[in-house]
Design an enzyme around this catalytic site. Sequence first.
Site, PDB file in Angstrom:
ATOM      1  N   HIS A 184       5.803  11.267  -3.630  1.00  0.00           N
ATOM      2  CA  HIS A 184       5.449  11.675  -2.267  1.00  0.00           C
ATOM      3  C   HIS A 184       6.666  12.215  -1.531  1.00  0.00           C
ATOM      4  O   HIS A 184       7.767  12.305  -2.087  1.00  0.00           O
ATOM      5  CB  HIS A 184       4.797  10.530  -1.491  1.00  0.00           C
ATOM      6  N   CYS A 220       8.492   4.092  -5.250  1.00  0.00           N
ATOM      7  CA  CYS A 220       7.934   5.420  -5.511  1.00  0.00           C
ATOM      8  C   CYS A 220       9.028   6.446  -5.774  1.00  0.00           C
ATOM      9  O   CYS A 220      10.199   6.213  -5.521  1.00  0.00           O
ATOM     10  CB  CYS A 220       7.081   5.867  -4.323  1.00  0.00           C
TER      11      CYS A 220
END
Length: 449
Positions: free
Chosen positions: A155, A163
């Site tokens: 992202h 992430c």
Amino acid sequence: MQMSSKSALSFRIGAFALIAAAATFLSGCDEGGLGSNSRAYAPIAPETLALMKEKDTTKAAPVLIRTYKKESELEIWKMKSDGRYALLKTYPVCRWSGQLGPKTREGDRQVPEGFYSITPAQMKPNSAYYLAFNVGYPNAYDRALGHDGGSIMVHGICSSAGCFSMTDPQIGEIYAIVREGFSAGQREVQMQSYPFRMTAENMAKYRLDPNIGFWKQLKEGSDNFEVTQQEVTVGVCSKHYVFNATPVNGRFDPDGPCPQLKQDEGVRNLVAAKETRDDAKVAELAAQGVKPVRTVYADGGGHPSFSSIFAYASRPDALARGPIDIALDEGKARKGRASPVVQMAAGKLNASAPDVKLADARDVTGAIAPTAPAKEAEKPWMFAHLFGGEKPAEPAEPAAPAPVAANEPLVPQFADVPLPPHRSDSAARPAATSEGTSSSNPALAQAEH
């Protein structure tokens, strides 16, 4: 190299946008609820389309992704007209968290390592982190080993709690490339996630790391891709990865014994030859004096090209410390009590103990912080730095800890270490936390799911 006034202005505007976005959301993997998001349908830039043509591929051709944590890089590969993949672009990763090594449990801040599949259903056009897609953790291998957690994304916003976090323009282009592959009929995008580039040099350097057995499995998969330049067929049996092989009868059982396998002899011979060359190189490097180490991070890292905006990334204090290479004892493990620094890292010794060097312990574990990170309002240099002011002082070089035995624990479990507050906590929304989760509890907001 001097930037033109126009380029400098563009950089500052982009950095300001990153600051504003990071101040809006909590660090982690947040999907949010933004409604319709037009940027999810933005076209691929003409320059990238021209590069595809140059590489003998098109926007409709299948996509493959490879990532490397230590080097903080994400590669996009595209299939050429001959069915082989070509490297299209390498993107510097703005932020990843945790340590080198696999993700094993929810909340450990680890970016997963292994072979994952991304499907159209895993695309997140309405992510609060600009755009996102789920990498598919946990896979069959992870589940066979009892690893849990989920909602691990690629992202934007340069904020990670497990992430792969890119800048917004980067994820915009990556998302568009993956989207076009799906639009043309690709059913799954393979994502190969590695701790580092699987070279003989790195395998020599990390030959005594506790994760080396797992990393050798990943290297076998990497070797299969590199000798064929084709997507690797991945199976799991006996809690072990199997590459470019199919069961003669039946199917793979991740928990059961491996069945009789059928493999392409030509590919198997190419992989075996590469492994033989690399093993010889590892032995040569060891004989030449390359020392085995374990690299320890306060909490992950990011690509050096983003150093000017690291103050606005998640956990900037951890980024400022940087990684440390801990020398491992190649001989017989030492007997008796572990060194104070190692005990500190394992959570077995209080920082106030007389024989602990606080600077060493802090650099190894990231657990000891003399003061909480200053709030944005307390850092007048932040905007001055971006808009023409003086650069803040560089952090001091950490003291090098003593070598330790290979079997001694070095890194604490992050759940047992009090983390400093996220830079955006004061601006957190009352409901949105991690990807697919709602909570007003600040403690939950620090955990990735």
